[in-house]
Design a protein around this motif. Structure first.
Motif, PDB file in Angstrom:
ATOM      1  N   PHE A  62     -73.132-102.521 -47.611  1.00 45.82           N
ATOM      2  CA  PHE A  62     -74.332-101.892 -48.159  1.00 45.82           C
ATOM      3  C   PHE A  62     -75.152-102.873 -49.004  1.00 45.82           C
ATOM      4  O   PHE A  62     -76.368-102.971 -48.838  1.00 45.82           O
ATOM      5  CB  PHE A  62     -73.953-100.669 -48.987  1.00 45.82           C
ATOM      6  N   GLU A  65     -75.039-106.945 -46.786  1.00 48.85           N
ATOM      7  CA  GLU A  65     -75.563-106.894 -45.417  1.00 48.85           C
ATOM      8  C   GLU A  65     -76.745-105.937 -45.265  1.00 48.85           C
ATOM      9  O   GLU A  65     -77.365-105.894 -44.200  1.00 48.85           O
ATOM     10  CB  GLU A  65     -74.449-106.480 -44.445  1.00 48.85           C
ATOM     11  N   HIS A  66     -77.017-105.134 -46.301  1.00 44.49           N
ATOM     12  CA  HIS A  66     -78.115-104.158 -46.271  1.00 44.49           C
ATOM     13  C   HIS A  66     -77.998-103.189 -45.101  1.00 44.49           C
ATOM     14  O   HIS A  66     -78.993-102.768 -44.505  1.00 44.49           O
ATOM     15  CB  HIS A  66     -79.483-104.846 -46.252  1.00 44.49           C
ATOM     16  N   MET A  67     -76.764-102.824 -44.793  1.00 45.71           N
ATOM     17  CA  MET A  67     -76.505-101.912 -43.683  1.00 45.71           C
ATOM     18  C   MET A  67     -76.735-100.470 -44.141  1.00 45.71           C
ATOM     19  O   MET A  67     -76.284-100.093 -45.220  1.00 45.71           O
ATOM     20  CB  MET A  67     -75.055-102.088 -43.198  1.00 45.71           C
ATOM     21  N   PRO A  68     -77.439 -99.662 -43.365  1.00 48.97           N
ATOM     22  CA  PRO A  68     -77.651 -98.264 -43.753  1.00 48.97           C
ATOM     23  C   PRO A  68     -76.327 -97.485 -43.733  1.00 48.97           C
ATOM     24  O   PRO A  68     -75.380 -97.845 -43.028  1.00 48.97           O
ATOM     25  CB  PRO A  68     -78.622 -97.722 -42.719  1.00 48.97           C
ATOM     26  N   GLN A  69     -76.294 -96.411 -44.473  1.00 48.24           N
ATOM     27  CA  GLN A  69     -75.065 -95.634 -44.637  1.00 48.24           C
ATOM     28  C   GLN A  69     -74.533 -95.095 -43.320  1.00 48.24           C
ATOM     29  O   GLN A  69     -73.322 -95.123 -43.080  1.00 48.24           O
ATOM     30  CB  GLN A  69     -75.310 -94.516 -45.645  1.00 48.24           C
ATOM     31  N   TRP A  70     -75.391 -94.601 -42.452  1.00 53.34           N
ATOM     32  CA  TRP A  70     -74.936 -94.064 -41.170  1.00 53.34           C
ATOM     33  C   TRP A  70     -74.293 -95.152 -40.330  1.00 53.34           C
ATOM     34  O   TRP A  70     -73.322 -94.913 -39.607  1.00 53.34           O
ATOM     35  CB  TRP A  70     -76.078 -93.388 -40.401  1.00 53.34           C
ATOM     36  N   GLN A  71     -74.808 -96.373 -40.445  1.00 59.16           N
ATOM     37  CA  GLN A  71     -74.270 -97.482 -39.660  1.00 59.16           C
ATOM     38  C   GLN A  71     -72.919 -97.948 -40.220  1.00 59.16           C
ATOM     39  O   GLN A  71     -72.041 -98.356 -39.461  1.00 59.16           O
ATOM     40  CB  GLN A  71     -75.274 -98.631 -39.636  1.00 59.16           C
ATOM     41  N   LYS A  91     -72.090 -90.224 -42.833  1.00 60.90           N
ATOM     42  CA  LYS A  91     -73.097 -90.771 -43.750  1.00 60.90           C
ATOM     43  C   LYS A  91     -72.909 -90.183 -45.144  1.00 60.90           C
ATOM     44  O   LYS A  91     -73.022 -90.891 -46.147  1.00 60.90           O
ATOM     45  CB  LYS A  91     -74.504 -90.468 -43.231  1.00 60.90           C
ATOM     46  N   SER A  92     -72.586 -88.893 -45.239  1.00 59.42           N
ATOM     47  CA  SER A  92     -72.426 -88.266 -46.555  1.00 59.42           C
ATOM     48  C   SER A  92     -71.200 -88.803 -47.291  1.00 59.42           C
ATOM     49  O   SER A  92     -71.235 -88.965 -48.509  1.00 59.42           O
ATOM     50  CB  SER A  92     -72.376 -86.743 -46.443  1.00 59.42           C
ATOM     51  N   SER A  95     -72.376 -92.121 -48.656  1.00 54.43           N
ATOM     52  CA  SER A  95     -73.353 -91.895 -49.718  1.00 54.43           C
ATOM     53  C   SER A  95     -72.683 -91.460 -51.017  1.00 54.43           C
ATOM     54  O   SER A  95     -73.001 -91.973 -52.096  1.00 54.43           O
ATOM     55  CB  SER A  95     -74.370 -90.844 -49.270  1.00 54.43           C
TER      56      SER A  95
END
Length: 108
Positions: A62, A65-71, A91-92, A95
């Motif tokens: 996160f 790598e700035h990876m989104p939560q779903w990924q 994702k939750s 998060s």
């Protein structure tokens, strides 16, 4: 304020540990196990190594790598990793972990 765990299960990557009223270590607590003495307290400590490594990987993916939560959830699921309840990551889940103050050291 003193860093004691108020009750319930520990979070992923953390474990409950029993201490006496002076914070001297007594023993780790298993799921469902409770303290016996009113003067004893429960603190959170580093959990199983595989869970700690997963928590570190989540934060690295996160933050670095700035990876989104779903990924991140998809990445962990592709590796065959499961969340605390033995279910696939969502994702939750990610998060809630990223926003949880326990992982920021609030209770240390």
């Amino acid at each position: 304020e003193l860093g004691f765990h108020q009750g319930g299960t520990s979070n992923y990557g953390l474990s409950r540990f029993l201490v006496d009223g002076y914070k001297n270590p007594k023993m780790p607590l298993q799921n469902g196990q409770q303290k016996n003495l009113q003067t004893d307290r429960v603190i959170l400590v580093r959990g199983p190594d595989n869970e700690v490594e997963t928590v570190q990987e989540i934060f690295r993916l996160f933050v670095v790598e700035h990876m989104p939560q779903w990924q991140i959830a998809q990445h962990l699921n592709n590796k065959g990793s499961c969340n605390q309840k033995g279910n696939p990551w969502s994702k939750s889940n990610i998060s809630m972990m990223l926003c949880n103050e326990k992982y920021a050291g609030t209770f240390v």
